[in-house]
Write a protein that holds these residues in place. Structure first.
Motif, PDB file in Angstrom:
ATOM      1  N   TYR A 204      -2.503  -0.680   0.574  1.00  0.00           N
ATOM      2  CA  TYR A 204      -3.264  -1.877   0.210  1.00  0.00           C
ATOM      3  C   TYR A 204      -2.872  -3.057   1.112  1.00  0.00           C
ATOM      4  CZ  TYR A 204      -4.870   0.461  -4.059  1.00  0.00           C
ATOM      5  OH  TYR A 204      -5.465   1.319  -4.937  1.00  0.00           O
ATOM      6  N   MET A 205      -1.594  -3.142   1.448  1.00  0.00           N
ATOM      7  CA  MET A 205      -1.141  -4.231   2.327  1.00  0.00           C
ATOM      8  C   MET A 205      -1.735  -4.092   3.725  1.00  0.00           C
ATOM      9  SD  MET A 205       2.874  -4.601   1.225  1.00  0.00           S
ATOM     10  CE  MET A 205       3.149  -5.834   2.499  1.00  0.00           C
ATOM     11  N   ASP A 206      -2.025  -2.849   4.137  1.00  0.00           N
ATOM     12  CA  ASP A 206      -2.634  -2.609   5.446  1.00  0.00           C
ATOM     13  C   ASP A 206      -4.150  -2.760   5.420  1.00  0.00           C
ATOM     14  OD1 ASP A 206      -0.180  -2.136   6.571  1.00  0.00           O
ATOM     15  OD2 ASP A 206      -0.264   0.029   6.261  1.00  0.00           O
ATOM     16  N   GLY A 207      -4.704  -3.113   4.251  1.00  0.00           N
ATOM     17  CA  GLY A 207      -6.135  -3.365   4.150  1.00  0.00           C
ATOM     18  C   GLY A 207      -6.970  -2.188   3.708  1.00  0.00           C
ATOM     19  N   ALA A 208      -6.347  -1.125   3.206  1.00  0.00           N
ATOM     20  CA  ALA A 208      -7.100   0.047   2.755  1.00  0.00           C
ATOM     21  C   ALA A 208      -7.805  -0.258   1.436  1.00  0.00           C
ATOM     22  CB  ALA A 208      -6.167   1.238   2.589  1.00  0.00           C
ATOM     23  N   SER A 209      -8.993   0.311   1.267  1.00  0.00           N
ATOM     24  CA  SER A 209      -9.739   0.146   0.016  1.00  0.00           C
ATOM     25  C   SER A 209      -9.256   1.166  -1.008  1.00  0.00           C
ATOM     26  CB  SER A 209     -11.236   0.340   0.274  1.00  0.00           C
ATOM     27  OG  SER A 209     -11.503   1.672   0.674  1.00  0.00           O
ATOM     28  N   LEU A 210      -9.743   1.014  -2.229  1.00  0.00           N
ATOM     29  CA  LEU A 210      -9.346   1.921  -3.307  1.00  0.00           C
ATOM     30  C   LEU A 210      -9.727   3.360  -2.979  1.00  0.00           C
ATOM     31  CD1 LEU A 210      -8.180   2.226  -6.179  1.00  0.00           C
ATOM     32  CD2 LEU A 210     -10.505   1.844  -7.043  1.00  0.00           C
TER      33      LEU A 210
END
Length: 279
Positions: free
Chosen positions: A174-180
């Motif tokens: 999530y910190m790297d910008g990945a979506s759910l």
């Protein structure tokens, strides 16, 4: 003294397991043996070895019981139900064990309550719903019913495995910008592969051996799965005594599950304790 006691108990368990194994293997071997006889030899002595191996019985069973189209029906029903059902189980297990959202505990508790309700109680309302949706006598309708009818056992099995995965993996993603959905597909699914494979194996065995659902919902003989086809073949023995052909058909029907067990016996054995350890 304690070691001797453990050795004695271990020996008793080994003997009991050996007897249990024989109780399973002997009937299977007996069916295969009888399928290679003539009917005359079968009625003369059911325990005698065949004088000549009658492999033609398998050809007769394949044609007489229409096993070719039946195998295709079973492949369609089991294959699609397995893919769709396993994906939905994985998605549901992830949502119920890894995500935090309002009402999750209530829904999970409600699902757990269903463990105490016999599945036969849902038979009538399910049939009425399927009939009103015009999904009876349809393999596709049967696939929808089996795929959407989630099993608590599979949810607990796969959910327990997912709970053992480190939470930091998702937080980093999530910190790297990945979506759910990216976290689910690229992190959770690959790491949960052993659990997913185990669930898929159990689902396959359940779907392939399913009888009650196909028997109730499929009225057209051309749409029968192999379980219903072999039931009808057994019913025919009331009017004729071609038992060796029936045994050949039963051998053909159980061959896929035997092959699957031989290939995945380790995963099947480990499945009972898959979600028992949490990190």
């Amino acid at each position: 003294m304690e070691n001797n006691k453990r050795t004695w108990v271990d020996l008793v368990w080994r003997i009991l397991l050996f007897i249990w194994a024989l109780s399973i293997l002997v009937p299977l071997l007996w069916i295969i043996l009888e399928s290679l006889k003539t009917n005359k030899e079968f009625f003369a002595n059911v325990w005698a070895l065949p004088k000549k191996l009658m492999w033609v019985n398998y050809k007769t069973a394949w044609k007489s019981y229409n096993l070719g189209p039946t195998a295709l029906n079973t492949l369609y029903f089991v294959g699609v139900s397995l893919l769709l059902g396993t994906f939905l189980t994985t998605l549901n297990a992830y949502a119920l064990t890894r995500l935090q959202w309002r009402g999750r505990t209530l829904i999970w508790s409600t699902i757990m309550i269903s463990l105490f309700l016999p599945g036969i109680n849902a038979l009538v309302p399910q049939y009425v719903l399927m009939r009103d949706l015009h999904l009876t006598n349809s393999l596709t309708g049967l696939i929808i019913l089996d795929s959407l009818g989630e099993s608590v056992f599979f949810l607990m099995l796969l959910g327990g495995f997912m709970q053992s995965l480190p939470k930091e993996l998702e937080e980093s993603a999530y910190m790297d910008g990945a979506s759910l959905m990216q976290v689910f597909l690229r992190i959770i699914v690959p790491l949960s592969t052993p659990g997913i494979v185990t669930v898929a194996i159990f689902k396959f065995l359940g779907l392939y051996n399913a009888f009650l659902g196909p028997f109730i919902y499929l009225g057209d003989q051309a749409k029968y799965t192999i379980g219903v086809a072999m039931y009808n073949a057994n019913q025919l023995m009331q009017y004729k005594a071609d038992w060796v052909t029936l045994f050949a058909g039963v051998t053909i029907a159980m061959l896929p599950t035997i092959v699957l067990y031989i290939i995945f016996q380790r995963q099947i054995s480990e499945g009972a304790t898959l979600g028992g350890v949490k990190g």
